[in-house]
Design a protein around this motif. Structure first.
Motif, mmCIF file in Angstrom:
data_model
loop_
_atom_site.group_PDB
_atom_site.id
_atom_site.type_symbol
_atom_site.label_atom_id
_atom_site.label_comp_id
_atom_site.label_asym_id
_atom_site.label_seq_id
_atom_site.Cartn_x
_atom_site.Cartn_y
_atom_site.Cartn_z
ATOM 1 N N VAL A 46 0.835 -1.203 0.000
ATOM 2 C CA VAL A 46 0.000 0.000 0.000
ATOM 3 C C VAL A 46 0.869 1.251 0.000
ATOM 4 C CG1 VAL A 46 -1.605 1.359 1.418
ATOM 5 C CG2 VAL A 46 -2.032 -1.063 1.045
ATOM 6 N N VAL A 47 1.928 1.258 0.795
ATOM 7 C CA VAL A 47 2.837 2.404 0.840
ATOM 8 C C VAL A 47 3.492 2.596 -0.521
ATOM 9 C CG1 VAL A 47 5.016 3.221 1.815
ATOM 10 C CG2 VAL A 47 3.251 2.320 3.325
ATOM 11 N N ARG A 48 3.945 1.513 -1.129
ATOM 12 C CA ARG A 48 4.608 1.608 -2.432
ATOM 13 C C ARG A 48 3.645 2.140 -3.495
ATOM 14 N NH1 ARG A 48 4.357 -1.497 -6.579
ATOM 15 N NH2 ARG A 48 3.430 -3.224 -5.460
ATOM 16 N N GLU A 49 2.435 1.606 -3.530
ATOM 17 C CA GLU A 49 1.462 2.055 -4.526
ATOM 18 C C GLU A 49 1.033 3.500 -4.277
ATOM 19 O OE1 GLU A 49 -1.762 -0.685 -4.995
ATOM 20 O OE2 GLU A 49 -0.427 -2.324 -5.588
ATOM 21 N N SER A 50 0.947 3.895 -3.021
ATOM 22 C CA SER A 50 0.606 5.289 -2.708
ATOM 23 C C SER A 50 1.698 6.231 -3.194
ATOM 24 C CB SER A 50 0.415 5.469 -1.200
ATOM 25 O OG SER A 50 -0.662 4.706 -0.735
ATOM 26 N N ARG A 51 2.936 5.837 -2.987
ATOM 27 C CA ARG A 51 4.047 6.664 -3.461
ATOM 28 C C ARG A 51 4.053 6.755 -4.986
ATOM 29 N NH1 ARG A 51 8.449 4.453 0.763
ATOM 30 N NH2 ARG A 51 7.886 5.857 2.468
ATOM 31 N N GLU A 52 3.787 5.638 -5.639
ATOM 32 C CA GLU A 52 3.735 5.647 -7.099
ATOM 33 C C GLU A 52 2.610 6.556 -7.592
ATOM 34 O OE1 GLU A 52 3.356 1.615 -8.447
ATOM 35 O OE2 GLU A 52 5.422 1.112 -7.919
ATOM 36 N N ALA A 53 1.445 6.490 -6.946
ATOM 37 C CA ALA A 53 0.316 7.333 -7.341
ATOM 38 C C ALA A 53 0.650 8.807 -7.107
ATOM 39 C CB ALA A 53 -0.939 6.942 -6.564
ATOM 40 N N LEU A 54 1.286 9.108 -5.987
ATOM 41 C CA LEU A 54 1.666 10.485 -5.697
ATOM 42 C C LEU A 54 2.677 10.991 -6.717
ATOM 43 C CD1 LEU A 54 1.505 12.929 -3.815
ATOM 44 C CD2 LEU A 54 3.322 11.892 -2.449
ATOM 45 N N ASP A 55 3.652 10.169 -7.056
ATOM 46 C CA ASP A 55 4.635 10.563 -8.071
ATOM 47 C C ASP A 55 3.961 10.802 -9.420
ATOM 48 O OD1 ASP A 55 6.643 10.395 -6.212
ATOM 49 O OD2 ASP A 55 7.335 8.400 -6.843
ATOM 50 N N HIS A 56 3.010 9.955 -9.757
ATOM 51 C CA HIS A 56 2.283 10.097 -11.024
ATOM 52 C C HIS A 56 1.482 11.403 -11.036
ATOM 53 C CE1 HIS A 56 0.341 8.807 -14.696
ATOM 54 N NE2 HIS A 56 -0.838 9.067 -14.149
#
Length: 107
Positions: A46-56
């Protein structure tokens, strides 16, 4: 002899129950450890996907900001060019716009 056999059976049942308790305790501990591991891996995902979404989102917003900045710069350049080409017409348009705004504010 029958009493001894019953005592032996009772002892064996007692030992089996104790072994069953120990096995259940080990199984419970193993399941709990497995769940902790699953929860930890889910949290990491969840943390990894949240970071990816934020970067996107940041990347897309930067792109939108750059497009808006470029469009604004182009509009300013176009207006400057029009003023340079027809300075008297530009002054006349600004004069008329001033009169119009003045009349609207008088109301």
């Amino acid at each position: 002899m029958e009493a001894k056999s019953a005592k032996d059976d009772y002892s064996r049942v007692k030992e089996d129950l104790q072994a069953l308790r120990e096995d259940l305790a080990q199984l419970t501990k193993a399941v709990a450890d497995g769940q902790k591991s699953n929860i930890s891996s889910l949290k990491d995902e969840v943390v990894r996907e949240s970071r990816e979404a934020l970067d996107h989102v940041r990347m897309r917003s930067d792109e939108a900001l750059n497009r808006a900045r470029d469009a604004g710069s182009k509009a300013v350049h176009d207006v400057e060019h029009q003023i340079e080409e027809r300075p008297f017409l530009s002054i006349l348009i600004m004069f008329l716009a001033g009169i119009l705004v003045g009349r609207l504010l008088d109301r």
